[in-house]
Each structure stands twice: as structure tokens, then as C-alpha cells.
Write a protein that holds these residues in place. Structure first.
Motif, PDB file in Angstrom:
ATOM      1  N   LEU A  75       0.830  -1.209   0.000  1.00 35.50           N
ATOM      2  CA  LEU A  75       0.000   0.000   0.000  1.00 35.50           C
ATOM      3  C   LEU A  75       0.864   1.260   0.000  1.00 35.50           C
ATOM      4  O   LEU A  75       0.570   2.221  -0.721  1.00 35.50           O
ATOM      5  CB  LEU A  75      -0.962  -0.003   1.196  1.00 35.50           C
ATOM      6  CG  LEU A  75      -1.997   1.122   1.163  1.00 35.50           C
ATOM      7  CD1 LEU A  75      -2.938   0.982  -0.030  1.00 35.50           C
ATOM      8  CD2 LEU A  75      -2.807   1.165   2.462  1.00 35.50           C
TER       9      LEU A  75
ATOM     10  N   LEU B   8       0.732   4.170  -2.801  1.00 37.15           N
ATOM     11  CA  LEU B   8       0.491   5.561  -2.432  1.00 37.15           C
ATOM     12  C   LEU B   8       1.676   6.436  -2.820  1.00 37.15           C
ATOM     13  O   LEU B   8       1.499   7.544  -3.333  1.00 37.15           O
ATOM     14  CB  LEU B   8       0.228   5.661  -0.926  1.00 37.15           C
ATOM     15  CG  LEU B   8      -1.109   5.064  -0.468  1.00 37.15           C
ATOM     16  CD1 LEU B   8      -1.160   4.967   1.052  1.00 37.15           C
ATOM     17  CD2 LEU B   8      -2.275   5.903  -0.975  1.00 37.15           C
TER      18      LEU B   8
ATOM     19  N   THR C 122      -4.151  14.209   3.209  1.00 36.23           N
ATOM     20  CA  THR C 122      -5.368  13.653   2.597  1.00 36.23           C
ATOM     21  C   THR C 122      -5.740  12.328   3.250  1.00 36.23           C
ATOM     22  O   THR C 122      -6.921  12.076   3.530  1.00 36.23           O
ATOM     23  CB  THR C 122      -5.132  13.455   1.083  1.00 36.23           C
ATOM     24  OG1 THR C 122      -4.659  14.690   0.527  1.00 36.23           O
ATOM     25  CG2 THR C 122      -6.409  13.070   0.374  1.00 36.23           C
ATOM     26  N   MET C 123      -4.726  11.492   3.518  1.00 34.90           N
ATOM     27  CA  MET C 123      -4.994  10.193   4.144  1.00 34.90           C
ATOM     28  C   MET C 123      -5.696  10.350   5.490  1.00 34.90           C
ATOM     29  O   MET C 123      -6.559   9.552   5.850  1.00 34.90           O
ATOM     30  CB  MET C 123      -3.687   9.424   4.358  1.00 34.90           C
ATOM     31  CG  MET C 123      -3.218   8.682   3.122  1.00 34.90           C
ATOM     32  SD  MET C 123      -1.624   7.892   3.428  1.00 34.90           S
ATOM     33  CE  MET C 123      -2.113   6.561   4.530  1.00 34.90           C
TER      34      MET C 123
ATOM     35  N   GLN D 295      -7.819  12.379   6.318  1.00 32.26           N
ATOM     36  CA  GLN D 295      -9.222  12.804   6.199  1.00 32.26           C
ATOM     37  C   GLN D 295     -10.118  11.725   5.595  1.00 32.26           C
ATOM     38  O   GLN D 295     -11.293  11.983   5.307  1.00 32.26           O
ATOM     39  CB  GLN D 295      -9.314  14.055   5.311  1.00 32.26           C
ATOM     40  CG  GLN D 295      -8.609  15.252   5.900  1.00 32.26           C
ATOM     41  CD  GLN D 295      -8.583  16.402   4.923  1.00 32.26           C
ATOM     42  OE1 GLN D 295      -9.582  16.702   4.275  1.00 32.26           O
ATOM     43  NE2 GLN D 295      -7.444  17.048   4.793  1.00 32.26           N
ATOM     44  N   ILE D 296      -9.566  10.556   5.373  1.00 31.94           N
ATOM     45  CA  ILE D 296     -10.321   9.557   4.604  1.00 31.94           C
ATOM     46  C   ILE D 296     -11.127   8.599   5.464  1.00 31.94           C
ATOM     47  O   ILE D 296     -12.237   8.220   5.130  1.00 31.94           O
ATOM     48  CB  ILE D 296      -9.335   8.799   3.679  1.00 31.94           C
ATOM     49  CG1 ILE D 296      -9.202   9.604   2.399  1.00 31.94           C
ATOM     50  CG2 ILE D 296      -9.797   7.379   3.391  1.00 31.94           C
ATOM     51  CD1 ILE D 296      -8.365   8.953   1.348  1.00 31.94           C
ATOM     52  N   THR D 297     -10.550   8.198   6.580  1.00 36.11           N
ATOM     53  CA  THR D 297     -11.204   7.136   7.372  1.00 36.11           C
ATOM     54  C   THR D 297     -12.217   7.680   8.376  1.00 36.11           C
ATOM     55  O   THR D 297     -12.168   8.826   8.737  1.00 36.11           O
ATOM     56  CB  THR D 297     -10.153   6.312   8.131  1.00 36.11           C
ATOM     57  OG1 THR D 297      -9.237   7.190   8.748  1.00 36.11           O
ATOM     58  CG2 THR D 297      -9.434   5.390   7.183  1.00 36.11           C
TER      59      THR D 297
ATOM     60  N   LEU E 180      -0.391  14.067   0.454  1.00 39.09           N
ATOM     61  CA  LEU E 180      -0.886  12.691   0.581  1.00 39.09           C
ATOM     62  C   LEU E 180      -1.144  12.355   2.050  1.00 39.09           C
ATOM     63  O   LEU E 180      -2.193  11.803   2.405  1.00 39.09           O
ATOM     64  CB  LEU E 180       0.141  11.721  -0.011  1.00 39.09           C
ATOM     65  CG  LEU E 180      -0.079  10.237   0.263  1.00 39.09           C
ATOM     66  CD1 LEU E 180      -1.367   9.747  -0.380  1.00 39.09           C
ATOM     67  CD2 LEU E 180       1.109   9.408  -0.246  1.00 39.09           C
ATOM     68  N   ARG E 181      -0.184  12.713   2.914  1.00 35.55           N
ATOM     69  CA  ARG E 181      -0.314  12.424   4.342  1.00 35.55           C
ATOM     70  C   ARG E 181      -1.556  13.123   4.908  1.00 35.55           C
ATOM     71  O   ARG E 181      -2.366  12.524   5.630  1.00 35.55           O
ATOM     72  CB  ARG E 181       0.955  12.885   5.064  1.00 35.55           C
ATOM     73  CG  ARG E 181       1.087  12.329   6.463  1.00 35.55           C
ATOM     74  CD  ARG E 181       2.391  12.746   7.102  1.00 35.55           C
ATOM     75  NE  ARG E 181       3.540  12.012   6.614  1.00 35.55           N
ATOM     76  CZ  ARG E 181       4.575  12.532   5.947  1.00 35.55           C
ATOM     77  NH1 ARG E 181       4.603  13.822   5.689  1.00 35.55           N
ATOM     78  NH2 ARG E 181       5.565  11.775   5.555  1.00 35.55           N
TER      79      ARG E 181
END
Lengths: 190, 190
Positions: free
Chosen positions: B146, B150, B185-186, B188-190, B182-183
Motif C-alpha cells: 500500500l 500511495l 489527505t490520508m 481525512q479519509i477514514t 498525501l499524508r
């Protein structure tokens, strides 16, 4: 396929898989695929714009199911939870026929650059549709894009597990497992 | 390209881009590419196994730089930090020539299914190499896979920004920005 099979689209897909596997993709004509399915060439073109589109037949249905699943997720669902709802809904709708055709379709795509390029474009379009469905839930664009990419990775993992010889788990259950694993994996990355 | 250009590989790439753009990929022969570069066909085949490989010329160097960058990351770096070290190191090594060729290579790849399929395979191989470099740091397989996916998304974003007309930022700076984003954004995803 027997001629009384009611679904012309599925008959055409099955006939194409048979002929592409027997003779090769390049060597098979649309007329031959139609004939094998007991249909005419013009019927083929009512369902598919081109020979190379016949193996991506399920893509539109998958896109529709993903988008519907995302739209129906709880209002307070996180972007990943919303994608998960789409992935699980899509997995639930997949039939045994799709499962059986999976490995043969994958083998054919891997054997032909034109089919491979087509599959890649279709995949990119799928990611875009999922991102748009998330954006419609007021998810910001970069978050929507990344959640779509990650959701499609989980979907691909679950699909690969589902069509593996000997697998007895249902696709929906495998999709739930893949999403849980994705969440767990993400937490170990940063 | 002038004939005194010392780098035969780069001359072949530049000649191929010129000819593919002028005449089309299908219509261009290896002999013509070699002649345009002021070299022989057998020299071409010393550098590339096939016509379709000439546009993926940078891929091996990129893989090597990514792997070295990951290996040289601090021992306590997280998987994403290690990938970031690889991505930034690779970006630092890219030259103005690579930048200028970027949009033309992308346009050619997009125009031909064979090149597209090739690029996709090369990309998959790149992700595998990055995942292996992470596994060599005792990162577990799913996390390594993963993090590699990413990291390559961030690398692609930074590359797209770098080769955009009018961009004046350096690739390494854009790579750092892409990883930070990316960090963020990640989270805010879960």
C-alpha cells in the motif's frame, strides 16, 4: 452457450471469451462472435461499439452499482466508509457467472496489449466515477480522488480473492475484509 | 539531436520521440530510429529489446533511484517516510531533458495501445520494486504494497505538476509537497 439464453449481452460476452481463447483476439471477427452467440453482427453493435469493448461489458453496471452504493451510504459516513458501501453493494450484485468468467477474462486481457490498454482506460474512468460520487457528498477533490483509488485497490484485492480457484467465500464478505484490511494497513503507513 | 551528443541511449529516445510524433509509432521502424540518431540498428538493440521499450528508457534508472532512496532512509522512518525519501531522491536526479520530453512521451503513450500496455506493465513493476525495497526494511507485505501504491500516486502527481507548461518549481520540491498532501489527505479519509 445454448441459444435460448435470454441475455444477448451475456451470450455475446461468453461467445467472445470462447473464440478469443480458442483462436486469439486478433484472429476473431465480430461476425464470428455474433454467429457463435446465435446473433447477428448488427445485434453485436447494438451492445458494443467495438470488438475490444466486449470484455469490458460489466464495467458500466459496476460503475452504476458503485455510484449508487456510495450515494446510499449514511450521511455521516467517512469517505472510506462511503466507498466501502459502494464496493460491498457492487460485490453483492455479482453473480456466479461473473465469477466463472473472471479468470478467463483476466487471462485474455493480459495476452493482448489492445485489451490491456482498454482495461486500463476503463479502470481510470471507474476511479473518476467513484471520485465524482464522493464529491457529490461534499468530499473535497483530493480526498475523493484518494479514497476512490484506495477503494478500487480494495475492490481489486477482493475480486482477485473471489475468483481464485477453490475460494468459497462470497464476494461481499471478501470486500468487507479487504476494506477492513485497508483501514488497518493505512494506520501503519505514516 | 546533434550527432556529437555523447549519450547514445538518450539520442535514441529523442530520435524515437521525433519519428513517432512525425509519422506515428506503428509506421516507424527501429532502423529509422537508429538512423535518425546517427546510429545503427544493432546499437539500438544493445540498449532496448524492442521498439516499444524505447519510451520506457528512464524506468530502470527511476527504479534504481527509488530503491536506493528507500534503503538510505533513516532506520526509524515510517514506511511512507521511506517511500518519500525514495521519491525525493529520484525527483532530485531528473534533468531538464527528462522534463521537456515528459509531455511528448505521455502524448505518444496515450496514442498507442501497445505503448500504453507497456507503460502499465512498467508501472506495476515499479510498484513491486518499491514494495520489495520496503519489505527489505522489515515492513510487512500489505503495508509495503500500500505504501508503494500511495508513494507512486504522489510521484505521479508531482511529475504531472512538474511537466505542466509554465511550471517553475523543481521536481524535488513538488515531490515533497505531494507527499505532504498525501499524508494530509490520508488523515481525512477514514
Amino acid at each position: 452457450m445454448p441459444r435460448w439464453e435470454p441475455d444477448a449481452r451475456l451470450r455475446l460476452v461468453a461467445a467472445a471469451i470462447e473464440l478469443f481463447t480458442e483462436r486469439g483476439y486478433e484472429e476473431t471477427t465480430v461476425a464470428e462472435v455474433a454467429a457463435r452467440a446465435g446473433l447477428t453482427k448488427s445485434t453485436f453493435f447494438r451492445y458494443f461499439p467495438d470488438k475490444k469493448d466486449v470484455l469490458a461489458a460489466g464495467q458500466e453496471a459496476i460503475t452504476r452499482l458503485l455510484v449508487m452504493g456510495i450515494a446510499s451510504a449514511a450521511q455521516d459516513a467517512s469517505p472510506l466508509e462511503a466507498v466501502a458501501a459502494g464496493v460491498v453493494r457492487t460485490a453483492e450484485a455479482m453473480t456466479e457467472v461473473t465469477k466463472e468468467l473472471g479468470p478467463r477474462i483476466n487471462a485474455l486481457i493480459a495476452s493482448n496489449p489492445e485489451l490491456q490498454a482498454r482495461a486500463q482506460l476503463k479502470h481510470a474512468a471507474l476511479v473518476r466515477s467513484v471520485a465524482e460520487a464522493l464529491a457529490a457528498r461534499s468530499v473535497s477533490e483530493p480526498v475523493a480522488k484518494l479514497a476512490a483509488e484506495l477503494g478500487m485497490l480494495a475492490f481489486a484485492d477482493a475480486h482477485a480473492a473471489w475468483i481464485t480457484a477453490g475460494n468459497r467465500e462470497g464476494f461481499a464478505e471478501l470486500a468487507r475484509i479487504a476494506i477492513d484490511r485497508l483501514r488497518e494497513t493505512m494506520s501503519q503507513i505514516t
